[in-house]
Write an enzyme that holds these catalytic residues in place. Structure first.
Site, short mmCIF file in Angstrom:
data_model
loop_
_atom_site.label_atom_id
_atom_site.label_comp_id
_atom_site.label_asym_id
_atom_site.label_seq_id
_atom_site.Cartn_x
_atom_site.Cartn_y
_atom_site.Cartn_z
N SER A 41 0.93 -1.54 0.23
CA SER A 41 0.38 -0.41 0.03
C SER A 41 1.16 1.11 -0.17
O SER A 41 1.62 1.65 0.85
CB SER A 41 -0.86 0.04 0.96
OG SER A 41 -1.64 1.58 1.53
N HIS A 90 -0.98 -1.16 -4.08
CA HIS A 90 -2.11 -1.17 -3.75
C HIS A 90 -2.62 0.53 -3.53
O HIS A 90 -1.74 0.84 -3.26
CB HIS A 90 -2.08 -1.76 -2.00
CG HIS A 90 -3.74 -1.86 -1.35
ND1 HIS A 90 -4.90 -3.07 -1.76
CD2 HIS A 90 -4.05 -1.02 -0.65
CE1 HIS A 90 -5.90 -2.26 -1.11
NE2 HIS A 90 -5.08 -1.60 -0.85
N ASP A 118 -5.04 3.54 -2.38
CA ASP A 118 -6.15 3.26 -1.27
C ASP A 118 -6.54 5.68 -1.52
O ASP A 118 -6.12 6.14 -1.84
CB ASP A 118 -5.41 3.71 0.06
CG ASP A 118 -5.40 2.23 0.48
OD1 ASP A 118 -6.36 1.58 0.59
OD2 ASP A 118 -3.81 1.84 1.20
N MET A 177 -9.27 7.93 -0.69
CA MET A 177 -10.37 8.21 -0.26
C MET A 177 -10.50 9.67 -0.29
O MET A 177 -10.39 10.22 -0.53
CB MET A 177 -9.10 7.51 1.15
CG MET A 177 -8.67 6.73 1.83
SD MET A 177 -7.72 7.14 3.50
CE MET A 177 -6.59 5.00 2.92
N MET A 203 -12.41 3.67 -1.32
CA MET A 203 -12.44 4.30 0.04
C MET A 203 -13.34 5.49 -0.10
O MET A 203 -13.17 6.66 0.62
CB MET A 203 -11.92 4.29 1.15
CG MET A 203 -11.49 3.32 1.28
SD MET A 203 -10.40 2.78 2.21
CE MET A 203 -8.70 3.10 1.37
N MET A 240 -11.69 -6.12 5.75
CA MET A 240 -10.45 -4.82 6.06
C MET A 240 -10.38 -5.82 7.53
O MET A 240 -11.53 -6.38 8.04
CB MET A 240 -11.44 -4.10 6.06
CG MET A 240 -11.63 -3.18 5.24
SD MET A 240 -10.53 -2.33 3.97
CE MET A 240 -9.22 -1.71 5.31
C1 DX5 Z 1 -7.49 1.05 5.54
C2 DX5 Z 1 -6.33 1.63 4.01
C3 DX5 Z 1 -5.02 0.60 4.42
C4 DX5 Z 1 -3.63 0.81 4.98
C5 DX5 Z 1 -3.24 -0.36 5.41
O1 DX5 Z 1 -7.54 2.48 5.39
O2 DX5 Z 1 -7.16 0.41 3.43
O3 DX5 Z 1 -4.81 0.27 2.85
O4 DX5 Z 1 -2.80 1.39 4.09
O5 DX5 Z 1 -2.55 0.21 6.04
P1 DX5 Z 1 -1.23 -0.78 7.08
O6 DX5 Z 1 -0.47 -1.40 6.33
O7 DX5 Z 1 -0.12 0.48 7.58
O8 DX5 Z 1 -2.39 -0.89 8.29
ZN ZN Z 2 -6.53 -0.79 1.11
#
Ligand code: DX5
Ligand code: ZN
Length: 242
Positions: A7, A32, A34, A36, A67, A136
């Protein structure tokens, strides 16, 4: 096959291309992303422009975790930007079936994501449509949170359902996947590991990724040995096709 979807949320955005290259050298095979919007989750990150920029610097598949509210509005743009997989939250989609179709129509692999409070049962009808299910293991919005063990039962349940329903979807887990949690996650049946803060750290990204994958493969191998003789042709650990 167990894969690491690193990520980029935890990476140094000012050196993104180098960060991606380091995680790839360490064995990461999926990026990955993310996305938001400040509405569905209490944080804002990036959108299709980031996907377009990434597309220019890596050949790895881009796994976009949306998200956001109203994902249908943005799916075409993610397709044009070069996304390979798009995951939408069950909780954000009023017409989930239609949204998954839309992702497919735009040439991407559809995935569905569930928050910690959402049971796996809500997905039964759409499981045949998805490339993967993303469980999740934290509440979405931020990196660096603590792994919620309730995700483990869900992963096991999805592994069983895959066999019962004769499907091939992959199981991805996101949130708090790190060196101390990865074995349990793999043992439950995960094949796509999302990790951000456990991978990215200045000068150590390649090594972190490699070590995380080593631990994952070790747990996977122990599992295969333990299940030798128990798994028949339709054994519990079906290897999904890509
Ligand atoms: C959180 C994201 C994750 C995040 C995970 O909402 O969807 O992909 O980057 O981060 P770590 O691996 O630090 O928990
Ligand atoms: Zn994610």
């Amino acid at each position: 096959m167990i894969e690491l979807a690193f990520s980029i949320l935890a990476s140094d955005f000012a050196h993104l291309a180098d960060e991606v290259a380091a995680a790839e050298r360490g064995g990461g095979t999926i990026v990955h992303v993310d996305v938001m919007d400040g509405h569905f989750v209490p944080n804002i990150t990036f959108g299709p422009a980031m996907v377009k920029a990434l597309r220019r610097v890596t050949k790895l598949p881009l796994d976009c975790h949306l998200m956001i509210e109203n994902p249908d509005l943005f799916i075409p743009e993610f397709g044009e930007a070069g996304a390979d997989m798009v995951g939408v939250h069950f909780e954000a989609c009023r017409h989930l079936h239609r949204t998954l179709q839309l992702i497919e129509q735009h040439g991407m692999r559809p995935a569905v994501v569930i928050n910690p409070a959402t049971p796996v049962e809500m997905l039964i009808e759409v499981l045949p449509m998805v490339h993967h299910v993303l469980v999740m293991s934290v509440n979405p919005g931020f990196g660096g949170q603590q792994f919620l063990p309730l995700a483990l039962d869900k992963i096991e349940h999805l592994t069983e359902l895959r066999t019962e329903m004769g499907l091939n979807y992959r199981i991805e887990v996101d949130g708090g996947v790190a060196h101390d949690t990865v074995a349990r996650v793999v043992e439950a049946g995960t094949d796509m590991l999302v990790a951000g803060s456990a991978v990215f750290s200045p000068g150590k990204t390649e090594e972190n990724a490699r070590e995380l994958l080593r631990l994952a493969h070790e747990a996977g191998a122990a599992l295969d040995e333990g299940s030798d003789g128990e798994d028949g042709a339709d054994g519990a650990r079906t290897q999904p096709e890509d």
